[in-house]
Design a protein around this motif. Sequence first.
Motif, PDB file in Angstrom:
ATOM      1  N   LEU A 236      47.448  39.654  34.058  1.00  0.00           N
ATOM      2  CA  LEU A 236      46.402  39.730  35.015  1.00  0.00           C
ATOM      3  C   LEU A 236      46.769  39.769  36.421  1.00  0.00           C
ATOM      4  O   LEU A 236      46.669  40.526  37.332  1.00  0.00           O
ATOM      5  N   VAL A 237      47.833  38.871  36.683  1.00  0.00           N
ATOM      6  CA  VAL A 237      48.306  38.726  38.142  1.00  0.00           C
ATOM      7  C   VAL A 237      49.193  39.968  38.560  1.00  0.00           C
ATOM      8  O   VAL A 237      49.051  40.384  39.319  1.00  0.00           O
ATOM      9  N   ALA A 238      50.072  40.252  37.270  1.00  0.00           N
ATOM     10  CA  ALA A 238      50.571  41.654  37.708  1.00  0.00           C
ATOM     11  C   ALA A 238      49.880  42.856  37.914  1.00  0.00           C
ATOM     12  O   ALA A 238      50.190  43.446  38.761  1.00  0.00           O
ATOM     13  N   GLU A 239      48.860  42.713  36.921  1.00  0.00           N
ATOM     14  CA  GLU A 239      47.819  44.008  37.211  1.00  0.00           C
ATOM     15  C   GLU A 239      47.214  43.956  38.702  1.00  0.00           C
ATOM     16  O   GLU A 239      47.349  44.865  39.403  1.00  0.00           O
ATOM     17  N   ALA A 240      47.010  42.809  39.105  1.00  0.00           N
ATOM     18  CA  ALA A 240      46.292  42.732  40.321  1.00  0.00           C
ATOM     19  C   ALA A 240      47.206  43.077  41.367  1.00  0.00           C
ATOM     20  O   ALA A 240      46.812  43.702  42.480  1.00  0.00           O
ATOM     21  N   LEU A 257      38.997  41.887  37.575  1.00  0.00           N
ATOM     22  CA  LEU A 257      39.850  41.517  36.558  1.00  0.00           C
ATOM     23  C   LEU A 257      39.296  40.204  35.983  1.00  0.00           C
ATOM     24  O   LEU A 257      39.459  40.277  34.567  1.00  0.00           O
ATOM     25  N   ALA A 258      38.791  39.093  36.797  1.00  0.00           N
ATOM     26  CA  ALA A 258      38.215  38.068  36.610  1.00  0.00           C
ATOM     27  C   ALA A 258      37.431  38.244  35.464  1.00  0.00           C
ATOM     28  O   ALA A 258      36.949  37.863  34.476  1.00  0.00           O
ATOM     29  N   GLN A 259      36.401  38.989  36.073  1.00  0.00           N
ATOM     30  CA  GLN A 259      35.084  39.236  35.187  1.00  0.00           C
ATOM     31  C   GLN A 259      35.458  39.965  33.918  1.00  0.00           C
ATOM     32  O   GLN A 259      34.561  39.521  32.775  1.00  0.00           O
ATOM     33  N   ALA A 260      36.289  41.022  33.750  1.00  0.00           N
ATOM     34  CA  ALA A 260      36.652  41.650  32.568  1.00  0.00           C
ATOM     35  C   ALA A 260      37.155  40.839  31.692  1.00  0.00           C
ATOM     36  O   ALA A 260      36.867  40.756  30.232  1.00  0.00           O
ATOM     37  N   ALA A 271      46.412  32.083  41.760  1.00  0.00           N
ATOM     38  CA  ALA A 271      47.677  32.538  41.217  1.00  0.00           C
ATOM     39  C   ALA A 271      48.156  33.850  41.601  1.00  0.00           C
ATOM     40  O   ALA A 271      49.374  34.043  41.837  1.00  0.00           O
ATOM     41  N   VAL A 272      47.380  34.666  42.353  1.00  0.00           N
ATOM     42  CA  VAL A 272      47.871  35.912  42.675  1.00  0.00           C
ATOM     43  C   VAL A 272      48.245  35.674  44.190  1.00  0.00           C
ATOM     44  O   VAL A 272      49.562  36.047  44.472  1.00  0.00           O
ATOM     45  N   LEU A 273      47.818  34.597  44.979  1.00  0.00           N
ATOM     46  CA  LEU A 273      48.394  34.453  46.229  1.00  0.00           C
ATOM     47  C   LEU A 273      49.719  33.611  46.136  1.00  0.00           C
ATOM     48  O   LEU A 273      50.642  33.975  46.800  1.00  0.00           O
TER      49      LEU A 273
END
Length: 280
Positions: A236-240, A257-260, A271-273
Amino acid sequence: MTGRIVLAATPIGNAADASDRLREALATADVVAAEDTRRARDLARRLDVSIAGELIAVHDHNEADRAAGLVERAAGGATVVLVSDAGMPTVSDPGFRLVEAASAAGVDVTVLPGPSAVLTALALSGLPTDRFCFEGFPPRKVGERSRALAALAAEPRTMVFFEAPHRLVDTLEAMAEAWGVDRLAAVSRELTKTYEETRRGALGALVDWARESGPRGEIVVCVAGRPAEAPSVEALVAEALERVATGERAKDAVADLAQAAGVSRRDLYAAVLEARSAGA
Protein backbone atom coordinates in the motif's frame (compact mmCIF):
# COMPACT_ATOMS: atom_id res chain seq x y z
CA MET A 1 -41.18 -18.69 -44.92
CA THR A 2 -38.79 -19.15 -42.00
CA GLY A 3 -39.84 -20.69 -38.71
CA ARG A 4 -37.78 -20.70 -35.55
CA ILE A 5 -36.26 -22.71 -32.73
CA VAL A 6 -37.74 -21.98 -29.29
CA LEU A 7 -35.80 -22.90 -26.15
CA ALA A 8 -38.49 -23.23 -23.49
CA ALA A 9 -37.68 -23.36 -19.78
CA THR A 10 -39.77 -25.86 -17.82
CA PRO A 11 -40.49 -26.04 -14.07
CA ILE A 12 -37.69 -27.50 -11.95
CA GLY A 13 -40.14 -29.03 -9.52
CA ASN A 14 -43.34 -27.08 -9.04
CA ALA A 15 -45.60 -27.18 -12.10
CA ALA A 16 -47.24 -23.94 -10.97
CA ASP A 17 -44.06 -22.13 -12.03
CA ALA A 18 -44.86 -22.80 -15.69
CA SER A 19 -45.55 -19.66 -17.70
CA ASP A 20 -48.52 -19.02 -19.98
CA ARG A 21 -46.02 -18.72 -22.83
CA LEU A 22 -44.79 -22.27 -22.14
CA ARG A 23 -48.36 -23.59 -22.21
CA GLU A 24 -49.02 -21.83 -25.51
CA ALA A 25 -45.75 -23.07 -27.01
CA LEU A 26 -46.46 -26.69 -26.12
CA ALA A 27 -49.99 -26.46 -27.50
CA THR A 28 -49.17 -24.72 -30.79
CA ALA A 29 -45.68 -25.88 -31.80
CA ASP A 30 -45.29 -27.87 -34.99
CA VAL A 31 -42.59 -29.94 -33.29
CA VAL A 32 -41.86 -30.45 -29.59
CA ALA A 33 -38.37 -31.81 -29.12
CA ALA A 34 -38.12 -33.20 -25.59
CA GLU A 35 -35.26 -34.66 -23.59
CA ASP A 36 -37.72 -37.34 -22.41
CA THR A 37 -41.02 -37.62 -24.28
CA ARG A 38 -42.71 -39.33 -21.33
CA ARG A 39 -41.86 -36.43 -19.03
CA ALA A 40 -42.99 -33.95 -21.67
CA ARG A 41 -46.37 -35.68 -21.91
CA ASP A 42 -46.65 -35.74 -18.12
CA LEU A 43 -45.79 -32.02 -17.93
CA ALA A 44 -48.42 -31.22 -20.56
CA ARG A 45 -50.97 -33.25 -18.60
CA ARG A 46 -50.19 -31.37 -15.38
CA LEU A 47 -50.49 -28.07 -17.25
CA ASP A 48 -53.77 -29.17 -18.84
CA VAL A 49 -52.28 -28.75 -22.29
CA SER A 50 -52.50 -31.01 -25.34
CA ILE A 51 -49.39 -31.35 -27.51
CA ALA A 52 -50.84 -31.17 -31.01
CA GLY A 53 -47.57 -31.16 -32.91
CA GLU A 54 -45.07 -33.94 -33.46
CA LEU A 55 -43.33 -35.03 -30.25
CA ILE A 56 -39.81 -36.39 -30.69
CA ALA A 57 -36.96 -37.26 -28.34
CA VAL A 58 -33.81 -35.12 -28.43
CA HIS A 59 -31.25 -36.04 -25.79
CA ASP A 60 -27.48 -36.18 -25.29
CA HIS A 61 -27.15 -39.38 -27.33
CA ASN A 62 -29.00 -38.27 -30.47
CA GLU A 63 -28.96 -34.46 -30.52
CA ALA A 64 -26.01 -34.27 -32.91
CA ASP A 65 -27.86 -36.50 -35.40
CA ARG A 66 -31.22 -34.77 -35.11
CA ALA A 67 -30.09 -31.13 -35.01
CA ALA A 68 -29.79 -30.77 -38.80
CA GLY A 69 -33.28 -32.17 -39.40
CA LEU A 70 -34.85 -29.86 -36.81
CA VAL A 71 -33.08 -26.84 -38.26
CA GLU A 72 -34.33 -27.83 -41.70
CA ARG A 73 -37.88 -28.05 -40.37
CA ALA A 74 -37.55 -24.56 -38.85
CA ALA A 75 -36.05 -23.19 -42.06
CA GLY A 76 -39.12 -24.52 -43.86
CA GLY A 77 -41.46 -22.56 -41.61
CA ALA A 78 -42.02 -24.84 -38.64
CA THR A 79 -41.90 -23.76 -35.01
CA VAL A 80 -39.69 -26.20 -33.11
CA VAL A 81 -39.94 -26.03 -29.31
CA LEU A 82 -37.13 -27.64 -27.31
CA VAL A 83 -37.74 -28.62 -23.68
CA SER A 84 -35.50 -30.43 -21.22
CA ASP A 85 -36.69 -32.47 -18.25
CA ALA A 86 -36.40 -29.42 -15.99
CA GLY A 87 -35.08 -25.89 -16.30
CA MET A 88 -33.45 -24.19 -19.25
CA PRO A 89 -32.31 -26.23 -22.27
CA THR A 90 -28.55 -26.06 -23.03
CA VAL A 91 -27.63 -25.64 -19.31
CA SER A 92 -26.31 -29.12 -18.49
CA ASP A 93 -29.11 -30.30 -20.80
CA PRO A 94 -29.51 -30.85 -24.55
CA GLY A 95 -29.75 -27.83 -26.83
CA PHE A 96 -26.27 -26.53 -27.54
CA ARG A 97 -25.80 -28.50 -30.75
CA LEU A 98 -29.23 -27.46 -31.98
CA VAL A 99 -28.55 -23.77 -31.33
CA GLU A 100 -25.14 -24.08 -32.94
CA ALA A 101 -26.64 -25.65 -36.07
CA ALA A 102 -29.45 -23.08 -36.21
CA SER A 103 -26.99 -20.21 -35.88
CA ALA A 104 -24.85 -21.59 -38.69
CA ALA A 105 -27.91 -21.92 -40.92
CA GLY A 106 -29.26 -18.47 -40.12
CA VAL A 107 -32.40 -19.85 -38.48
CA ASP A 108 -33.99 -17.72 -35.77
CA VAL A 109 -33.60 -18.91 -32.17
CA THR A 110 -35.54 -17.46 -29.25
CA VAL A 111 -36.04 -18.26 -25.57
CA LEU A 112 -39.04 -18.61 -23.30
CA PRO A 113 -37.37 -17.78 -19.96
CA GLY A 114 -38.37 -19.49 -16.78
CA PRO A 115 -37.15 -21.53 -13.81
CA SER A 116 -33.45 -22.19 -13.38
CA ALA A 117 -31.94 -24.45 -10.72
CA VAL A 118 -28.63 -22.57 -11.04
CA LEU A 119 -30.08 -19.13 -10.31
CA THR A 120 -32.52 -20.40 -7.69
CA ALA A 121 -29.78 -22.11 -5.68
CA LEU A 122 -27.46 -19.14 -6.09
CA ALA A 123 -30.11 -16.76 -4.74
CA LEU A 124 -30.69 -19.05 -1.74
CA SER A 125 -27.02 -19.67 -1.00
CA GLY A 126 -26.27 -16.51 0.94
CA LEU A 127 -23.02 -16.25 -1.05
CA PRO A 128 -21.96 -13.37 -3.34
CA THR A 129 -24.10 -13.27 -6.49
CA ASP A 130 -22.54 -10.33 -8.33
CA ARG A 131 -20.09 -12.67 -10.06
CA PHE A 132 -20.47 -16.45 -10.39
CA CYS A 133 -19.62 -19.36 -12.66
CA PHE A 134 -21.49 -22.59 -13.42
CA GLU A 135 -19.36 -25.74 -13.45
CA GLY A 136 -22.01 -28.42 -14.06
CA PHE A 137 -21.43 -31.89 -12.63
CA PRO A 138 -17.94 -32.54 -11.18
CA PRO A 139 -16.12 -35.50 -12.78
CA ARG A 140 -17.11 -38.86 -11.30
CA LYS A 141 -13.64 -40.39 -11.21
CA VAL A 142 -11.60 -39.47 -8.13
CA GLY A 143 -8.47 -38.38 -9.98
CA GLU A 144 -10.30 -36.31 -12.57
CA ARG A 145 -12.43 -34.67 -9.90
CA SER A 146 -9.38 -33.76 -7.82
CA ARG A 147 -7.66 -32.19 -10.82
CA ALA A 148 -10.80 -30.27 -11.81
CA LEU A 149 -11.24 -28.83 -8.31
CA ALA A 150 -7.54 -28.00 -8.02
CA ALA A 151 -7.83 -26.00 -11.24
CA LEU A 152 -10.51 -23.88 -9.54
CA ALA A 153 -8.47 -23.17 -6.42
CA ALA A 154 -7.87 -19.54 -7.39
CA GLU A 155 -11.38 -18.90 -8.75
CA PRO A 156 -12.68 -15.71 -7.06
CA ARG A 157 -16.31 -16.07 -8.17
CA THR A 158 -19.03 -18.08 -6.44
CA MET A 159 -19.10 -21.52 -8.07
CA VAL A 160 -22.27 -23.50 -8.79
CA PHE A 161 -22.30 -27.29 -9.28
CA PHE A 162 -24.88 -29.98 -9.88
CA GLU A 163 -24.41 -33.29 -8.06
CA ALA A 164 -26.18 -36.61 -7.59
CA PRO A 165 -27.18 -37.44 -3.99
CA HIS A 166 -25.13 -40.65 -3.82
CA ARG A 167 -21.95 -38.71 -4.76
CA LEU A 168 -22.57 -35.65 -2.58
CA VAL A 169 -20.45 -36.71 0.41
CA ASP A 170 -17.46 -37.64 -1.76
CA THR A 171 -17.71 -34.36 -3.69
CA LEU A 172 -17.99 -32.20 -0.57
CA GLU A 173 -14.99 -34.03 0.94
CA ALA A 174 -13.00 -33.42 -2.24
CA MET A 175 -13.96 -29.74 -2.19
CA ALA A 176 -12.93 -29.42 1.47
CA GLU A 177 -9.60 -31.05 0.67
CA ALA A 178 -9.01 -28.82 -2.35
CA TRP A 179 -10.19 -25.50 -0.91
CA GLY A 180 -10.13 -25.94 2.87
CA VAL A 181 -12.74 -27.04 5.41
CA ASP A 182 -13.55 -23.42 6.27
CA ARG A 183 -14.59 -22.37 2.75
CA LEU A 184 -18.25 -21.29 2.87
CA ALA A 185 -20.79 -23.18 0.78
CA ALA A 186 -24.48 -24.05 0.49
CA VAL A 187 -26.24 -27.26 -0.53
CA SER A 188 -29.78 -26.99 -1.94
CA ARG A 189 -32.02 -29.92 -2.73
CA GLU A 190 -35.50 -30.44 -4.13
CA LEU A 191 -35.78 -26.79 -5.17
CA THR A 192 -39.39 -25.51 -5.43
CA LYS A 193 -40.69 -28.89 -4.23
CA THR A 194 -42.43 -29.85 -0.99
CA TYR A 195 -39.24 -30.85 0.82
CA GLU A 196 -37.02 -28.04 -0.43
CA GLU A 197 -33.99 -27.55 1.81
CA THR A 198 -30.87 -25.39 1.80
CA ARG A 199 -27.97 -25.96 4.20
CA ARG A 200 -25.33 -23.26 4.55
CA GLY A 201 -21.99 -23.36 6.30
CA ALA A 202 -18.34 -24.29 5.99
CA LEU A 203 -17.46 -27.24 3.75
CA GLY A 204 -16.25 -29.27 6.73
CA ALA A 205 -19.59 -28.90 8.52
CA LEU A 206 -21.52 -29.67 5.34
CA VAL A 207 -19.55 -32.90 4.92
CA ASP A 208 -20.67 -34.00 8.39
CA TRP A 209 -24.27 -33.02 7.69
CA ALA A 210 -24.38 -34.85 4.36
CA ARG A 211 -22.79 -37.97 5.84
CA GLU A 212 -25.29 -38.07 8.72
CA SER A 213 -28.48 -37.10 6.90
CA GLY A 214 -27.96 -38.69 3.49
CA PRO A 215 -29.90 -36.02 1.56
CA ARG A 216 -31.92 -37.14 -1.43
CA GLY A 217 -33.31 -35.48 -4.52
CA GLU A 218 -31.82 -33.16 -7.11
CA ILE A 219 -28.92 -31.23 -5.58
CA VAL A 220 -27.14 -27.96 -6.34
CA VAL A 221 -23.94 -26.99 -4.51
CA CYS A 222 -22.78 -23.37 -4.33
CA VAL A 223 -19.26 -22.64 -3.05
CA ALA A 224 -17.73 -19.26 -2.27
CA GLY A 225 -14.80 -18.21 -4.42
CA ARG A 226 -11.31 -17.75 -3.04
CA PRO A 227 -11.23 -14.73 -0.73
CA ALA A 228 -9.15 -11.81 -1.96
CA GLU A 229 -5.89 -11.47 -0.07
CA ALA A 230 -5.52 -8.16 1.75
CA PRO A 231 -2.55 -6.17 0.42
CA SER A 232 0.37 -5.72 2.78
CA VAL A 233 1.19 -2.34 4.32
CA GLU A 234 4.39 -2.32 2.27
CA ALA A 235 2.43 -2.78 -0.95
CA LEU A 236 0.00 0.00 0.00
CA VAL A 237 2.85 2.36 0.83
CA ALA A 238 4.53 1.61 -2.48
CA GLU A 239 1.32 2.27 -4.40
CA ALA A 240 0.73 5.51 -2.49
CA LEU A 241 4.23 6.73 -3.30
CA GLU A 242 3.71 5.92 -6.99
CA ARG A 243 0.52 7.97 -7.02
CA VAL A 244 2.20 10.85 -5.21
CA ALA A 245 4.99 10.77 -7.80
CA THR A 246 2.38 11.39 -10.52
CA GLY A 247 1.17 14.52 -8.75
CA GLU A 248 -1.59 13.25 -6.47
CA ARG A 249 -1.74 14.61 -2.92
CA ALA A 250 -0.46 12.10 -0.35
CA LYS A 251 -3.52 12.51 1.86
CA ASP A 252 -5.87 11.82 -1.04
CA ALA A 253 -3.95 8.74 -2.16
CA VAL A 254 -3.76 7.38 1.39
CA ALA A 255 -7.47 8.00 2.05
CA ASP A 256 -8.43 6.13 -1.12
CA LEU A 257 -6.11 3.17 -0.51
CA ALA A 258 -6.97 2.87 3.20
CA GLN A 259 -10.69 2.75 2.49
CA ALA A 260 -10.31 0.12 -0.25
CA ALA A 261 -8.02 -2.09 1.87
CA GLY A 262 -9.87 -1.60 5.15
CA VAL A 263 -6.85 -0.33 7.07
CA SER A 264 -6.27 2.66 9.33
CA ARG A 265 -5.83 5.84 7.31
CA ARG A 266 -3.74 7.40 10.10
CA ASP A 267 -1.37 4.41 10.29
CA LEU A 268 -1.00 4.20 6.54
CA TYR A 269 -0.32 7.93 6.25
CA ALA A 270 2.35 7.68 8.95
CA ALA A 271 3.97 4.79 7.08
CA VAL A 272 3.95 6.79 3.85
CA LEU A 273 5.55 9.81 5.53
CA GLU A 274 8.21 7.58 7.10
CA ALA A 275 8.95 5.98 3.72
CA ARG A 276 9.24 9.41 2.05
CA SER A 277 11.60 10.60 4.78
CA ALA A 278 13.72 7.48 4.45
CA GLY A 279 13.96 7.98 0.69
CA ALA A 280 14.76 11.66 0.90
